[in-house]
Design a protein around this motif. Structure first.
Motif, short mmCIF file in Angstrom:
data_model
loop_
_atom_site.label_atom_id
_atom_site.label_comp_id
_atom_site.label_asym_id
_atom_site.label_seq_id
_atom_site.Cartn_x
_atom_site.Cartn_y
_atom_site.Cartn_z
N GLN A 91 0.84 -1.20 0.00
CA GLN A 91 0.00 0.00 0.00
C GLN A 91 0.87 1.25 0.00
O GLN A 91 0.57 2.23 -0.69
CB GLN A 91 -0.94 0.01 1.21
CG GLN A 91 -1.92 1.17 1.21
CD GLN A 91 -2.84 1.16 -0.02
OE1 GLN A 91 -3.47 0.15 -0.30
NE2 GLN A 91 -2.91 2.27 -0.73
N GLY A 92 1.97 1.19 0.76
CA GLY A 92 2.90 2.32 0.77
C GLY A 92 3.50 2.56 -0.61
O GLY A 92 3.65 3.71 -1.04
N ALA A 93 3.82 1.49 -1.31
CA ALA A 93 4.36 1.63 -2.66
C ALA A 93 3.33 2.22 -3.61
O ALA A 93 3.65 3.08 -4.43
CB ALA A 93 4.83 0.26 -3.17
N VAL A 94 2.09 1.77 -3.49
CA VAL A 94 1.01 2.31 -4.33
C VAL A 94 0.83 3.80 -4.07
O VAL A 94 0.72 4.61 -4.99
CB VAL A 94 -0.32 1.54 -4.08
CG1 VAL A 94 -1.50 2.28 -4.70
CG2 VAL A 94 -0.22 0.13 -4.61
N ASP A 95 0.84 4.17 -2.79
CA ASP A 95 0.69 5.58 -2.44
C ASP A 95 1.86 6.42 -2.98
O ASP A 95 1.65 7.54 -3.45
CB ASP A 95 0.58 5.74 -0.92
CG ASP A 95 -0.74 5.20 -0.38
OD1 ASP A 95 -1.68 4.99 -1.17
OD2 ASP A 95 -0.82 4.98 0.85
N ALA A 96 3.07 5.85 -2.92
CA ALA A 96 4.23 6.58 -3.42
C ALA A 96 4.12 6.80 -4.93
O ALA A 96 4.44 7.89 -5.43
CB ALA A 96 5.51 5.81 -3.09
#
Length: 66
Positions: free
Chosen positions: A52-57
């Motif tokens: 999810q952090g990667a998607v947000d980034a």
């Protein structure tokens, strides 16, 4: 006690001890399985959070979160 009663008593004692040992082993196996399940669930949650952090980034970089 005659010899046959003594042997029978000892056999009963051995059977009871074997049953208890088996029960203890089953408890240990169950506890190990539960621990493994919890570890896997925790690892899955960590992977999900990182994804999810990667998607947000990526969204931030692309300006999609504005």
């Amino acid at each position: 006690m005659d010899n046959s009663k003594s042997m029978s008593y000892q056999a009963g004692q051995a059977k009871g001890q074997a049953q208890e040992k088996g029960s203890q082993l089953m408890d240990k196996a169950s506890n190990a399985a539960q621990s493994a399940k919890e570890s896997i669930q925790e690892a899955g949650q960590q992977v999900q959070a990182k994804a999810q952090g990667a998607v947000d980034a990526v969204k931030d970089a692309a300006g999609a979160n504005k």
